[in-house]
Design a protein around this motif. Structure first.
Motif, PDB file in Angstrom:
ATOM      1  N   LEU A  38       6.568  -7.239  -3.605  1.00 12.82           N
ATOM      2  CA  LEU A  38       6.043  -7.730  -2.328  1.00 12.82           C
ATOM      3  C   LEU A  38       5.943  -6.645  -1.268  1.00 12.82           C
ATOM      4  CD1 LEU A  38       7.907 -11.132  -2.132  1.00 12.82           C
ATOM      5  CD2 LEU A  38       5.548 -10.678  -2.803  1.00 12.82           C
ATOM      6  N   GLY A  39       6.887  -5.734  -1.271  1.00 18.56           N
ATOM      7  CA  GLY A  39       6.868  -4.657  -0.291  1.00 18.56           C
ATOM      8  C   GLY A  39       5.644  -3.771  -0.449  1.00 18.56           C
ATOM      9  N   ARG A  42       2.847  -5.542   1.074  1.00 14.67           N
ATOM     10  CA  ARG A  42       2.765  -5.505   2.531  1.00 14.67           C
ATOM     11  C   ARG A  42       2.213  -4.181   3.030  1.00 14.67           C
ATOM     12  NH1 ARG A  42       6.965  -6.305   7.590  1.00 14.67           N
ATOM     13  NH2 ARG A  42       5.285  -6.767   9.035  1.00 14.67           N
ATOM     14  N   VAL A  46      -1.113  -3.848   5.277  1.00 11.22           N
ATOM     15  CA  VAL A  46      -1.055  -3.373   6.664  1.00 11.22           C
ATOM     16  C   VAL A  46      -2.011  -2.205   6.877  1.00 11.22           C
ATOM     17  CG1 VAL A  46       0.388  -2.075   8.289  1.00 11.22           C
ATOM     18  CG2 VAL A  46       1.262  -4.170   7.245  1.00 11.22           C
ATOM     19  N   ASN A 255       5.496   0.816   8.568  1.00 12.47           N
ATOM     20  CA  ASN A 255       5.489  -0.655   8.609  1.00 12.47           C
ATOM     21  C   ASN A 255       6.845  -1.239   8.239  1.00 12.47           C
ATOM     22  OD1 ASN A 255       4.200   0.230   5.801  1.00 12.47           O
ATOM     23  ND2 ASN A 255       5.351  -1.661   5.489  1.00 12.47           N
ATOM     24  N   VAL A 258       9.931  -6.355   4.024  1.00 10.55           N
ATOM     25  CA  VAL A 258       9.747  -7.716   3.521  1.00 10.55           C
ATOM     26  C   VAL A 258      11.114  -8.291   3.195  1.00 10.55           C
ATOM     27  CG1 VAL A 258       8.867  -9.138   1.642  1.00 10.55           C
ATOM     28  CG2 VAL A 258       7.471  -7.275   2.551  1.00 10.55           C
ATOM     29  N   TYR A 287      -1.233 -14.234   1.460  1.00 12.19           N
ATOM     30  CA  TYR A 287      -0.304 -13.138   1.745  1.00 12.19           C
ATOM     31  C   TYR A 287      -0.868 -12.255   2.847  1.00 12.19           C
ATOM     32  CZ  TYR A 287       3.374  -9.671   0.929  1.00 12.19           C
ATOM     33  OH  TYR A 287       4.436  -8.823   1.077  1.00 12.19           O
ATOM     34  N   ARG A 288      -2.168 -12.010   2.794  1.00 12.34           N
ATOM     35  CA  ARG A 288      -2.789 -11.207   3.846  1.00 12.34           C
ATOM     36  C   ARG A 288      -2.627 -11.906   5.196  1.00 12.34           C
ATOM     37  NH1 ARG A 288      -6.912  -7.038   4.364  1.00 12.34           N
ATOM     38  NH2 ARG A 288      -6.952  -6.916   2.093  1.00 12.34           N
ATOM     39  N   VAL A 291       0.880 -11.569   6.432  1.00 11.93           N
ATOM     40  CA  VAL A 291       1.131 -10.216   6.920  1.00 11.93           C
ATOM     41  C   VAL A 291       0.500 -10.027   8.304  1.00 11.93           C
ATOM     42  CG1 VAL A 291       0.466  -7.802   6.555  1.00 11.93           C
ATOM     43  CG2 VAL A 291       1.475  -9.107   4.684  1.00 11.93           C
ATOM     44  N   TYR A 296       3.061  -5.567  12.502  1.00 12.24           N
ATOM     45  CA  TYR A 296       3.284  -4.763  11.295  1.00 12.24           C
ATOM     46  C   TYR A 296       4.627  -4.049  11.262  1.00 12.24           C
ATOM     47  CZ  TYR A 296       2.224  -0.370  13.772  1.00 12.24           C
ATOM     48  OH  TYR A 296       2.259   0.694  14.617  1.00 12.24           O
ATOM     49  N   ILE A 300       9.076  -9.265   7.771  1.00 17.66           N
ATOM     50  CA  ILE A 300       8.510 -10.587   7.506  1.00 17.66           C
ATOM     51  C   ILE A 300       9.272 -11.246   6.362  1.00 17.66           C
ATOM     52  CG2 ILE A 300       6.151 -10.156   8.258  1.00 17.66           C
ATOM     53  CD1 ILE A 300       5.363  -9.914   5.304  1.00 17.66           C
ATOM     54  N   VAL A 302       8.992 -13.636   3.199  1.00 16.20           N
ATOM     55  CA  VAL A 302       8.055 -14.205   2.242  1.00 16.20           C
ATOM     56  C   VAL A 302       8.811 -15.190   1.366  1.00 16.20           C
ATOM     57  CG1 VAL A 302       6.391 -13.720   0.431  1.00 16.20           C
ATOM     58  CG2 VAL A 302       6.764 -12.053   2.237  1.00 16.20           C
TER      59      VAL A 302
END
Length: 463
Positions: A38-39, A42, A46, A255, A258, A287-288, A291, A296, A300, A302
């Motif tokens: 996931l990171g 992101r 971003v 940024n 996650v 997901y976008r 984000v 940023y 966040i 998830v």
RNA sequence: GGCGGCGUGGCCGAGUGGUUAGGCAGGGGCCUGCAAAGCCCCGUACUCCGGUUCGAAUCCGGACGCCGCCUCCA
């Protein structure tokens, strides 16, 4: 004017460009030894958004993001699985681009692979050795951080306090625990390259500094990555450039993290860990949107709940696309403002969104304005102001596209049986046979359709 | 030990000292044959304690709690 946080200054600053009208940016890419998580999702989202937004405004962006295809983790995995480093790297690079594709992250202009730049790395290390900034130990070549006067700039701490907290294992041969490896001596069975100072392979920090300078040139504009890269990775890249007497990135930005709640990540808890997993189960656009919805640099969270939330919000965007028959934008294409016309409410919307995004990429603020405009467009259409409504809707599509969000209006292909039910229901409704109309709606719902009435009759779509 | 960040309504998540963030969920209404979609209205939140101020979620000090970096890491 674009203002952006600069990690080297600890504040939001104007992004000054080396070449007016052009942005050169380098985003540290993945080491390909496992599925993307996931990171990774992101940071690619971003910086994809930043790139798209710069481009939308008419700037010519040179976007470079590397693949690290030689590294300890790759070697470890290859030996564990009894395969080659090359195969491990190839396999996971494929997964990487598959995930990027699904996320709608546009392909970089250049994708340097570390193994293709070893010669240039050897050159840099040679130069550092000559200046005694690099020094030999029994296992490789190290960089003497004390030789860089402002070492610690990106960490926001002077060398002394960094050293005091260093948790690095003690190595008697290193002059300081903070010194980092430039070159690792070859070990039997591991990939290696020849060099005047001995067969071996480059250290991670050396890879990125060489590739970014090679492709973007001295004093390029922007160097980005996840927060954790700020120190030591970016600090060390910068240190090498400084020691080599080369102007490096003029602006640094990082940024946020996650989080997956405070629960440990595990499939049984329904927490997603791999991007591949998330994309299998959800609309990638969610997901976008997730984000974009937070700043940023903030962390966040998830979770299935936050992703589900975003998916429901997405439904409203798609509803707009259906209502106005909007064409899906974004994807691999980078939208440009001048390809659309801007006047009236659309222009006003653009200006508000631009003001938000040009102030440290404030996507939450921009999104708030877009959602408000979305309601306005629908309200205008409800009120019979078709022209104005359409104009705003088209502008919304363009601006969501500028952020890489595609609005999808295409409904699924309607099979013959369903179409027959639709026709039958329209007949029943014309005859005001509500009982029959409701029964037929039930049948369609059972077939998995969402049923809506419209002036032109029954509309069905997949929810 | 050093450096940095955070604590906002049911949830997510913005916030430049005074006027509506936004989204999701929920309630009411309009529209609809009934729905769905859409629109309108609604919640009056800001960890705690002091202080500055005419006025603070927003500034200052303190307390408590949480997190990140200082090691490979997006």
């Amino acid at each position: 004017m674009i203002r952006l946080f600069d990690s080297a200054h600890g504040q939001v600053r104007e992004l000054t460009l080396r070449d007016p009208g052009q942005v050169s940016m380098y985003v540290c890419g993945p080491t390909v030894y496992d599925l993307p998580h996931l990171g990774h999702g992101r940071f690619t989202l971003v910086w994809d958004v930043a790139r798209r937004w710069f481009t939308f405004q008419g700037l010519l962006v040179h976007y470079v993001s590397n693949i690290t295809d030689i590294d300890d983790n790759i070697i470890t995995r290859a030996s564990r699985e009894g395969t080659s480093e090359e195969l491990v790297a190839k396999t996971y690079e494929k997964s990487w681009w598959d995930a990027m594709d699904a996320l709608g992250v546009a392909y970089p202009d250049d994708v340097p692979h570390a193994t293709q730049y070893v010669a240039q790395m050897v050159e840099l290390i040679t130069q550092l050795l000559e200046g005694d900034v690099g020094y030999k130990t029994s296992d490789g070549i190290y960089f003497d951080v004390s030789r860089v006067p402002d070492y610690g700039l990106l960490a926001g701490q002077p060398l002394d306090s960094l050293r005091a907290g260093a948790r690095v294992e003690t190595n008697d041969e290193k002059r300081s625990p903070l010194d980092f490896v430039l070159w690792k001596n070859a070990k039997p069975g591991e990939p290696s390259w020849p060099a005047p100072f001995g067969e071996g392979r480059p250290g991670w920090h050396t890879e990125c500094v060489v590739m970014s300078l090679e492709l973007l040139g001295e004093g390029f504009d922007l160097h980005c990555g996840g927060f954790d890269l700020r120190f030591p990775h970016h600090e060390n890249e910068r240190a090498q450039a400084v020691a080599a007497g080369v102007r490096f990135a003029q602006h640094w930005d990082h940024n946020g993290w996650v989080m997956v709640g405070d629960e440990k990540m595990s499939k049984s808890l329904g927490n997603f860990t791999s991007l591949t997993d998330l994309l299998d189960k959800n609309d990638a656009r969610a997901y976008r949107l997730l984000v974009l919805r937070s700043h940023y640099r903030s962390p966040i969270e998830v979770t299935p709940a936050t992703i589900g939330d975003a998916e429901r919000a997405l439904a409203r965007l798609d509803g707009l696309a259906r209502r106005f028959g909007l064409v899906a934008l974004a994807g691999h294409h980078l939208e440009v403002k001048d390809d659309f016309s801007w006047s009236g409410a659309a222009l006003e919307l653009y200006e508000h969104v631009a003001a938000a995004l040009n102030e440290d990429l404030d996507t939450p603020k921009a999104l708030a304005q877009l959602f408000e405009a979305l309601s306005s467009a629908n309200a205008l259409a409800d009120g019979g102001h078709e022209e104005e409504a359409r104009e705003l809707a088209v502008a919304l599509n363009a601006l969501f596209g500028a952020l890489g969000l595609s609005l999808v209006s295409a409904s699924a292909v309607v099979d013959e049986i369903s179409q027959a039910l639709v026709n039958e229901r329209d007949g029943a409704r014309t005859a005001q046979n509500w009982t029959e109309a409701d029964r037929l709606r039930g049948e369609l719902v059972d077939l998995g359709w969402t049923v809506e009435d419209s002036p032109s009759g029954t509309l069905i779509r997949r929810p």
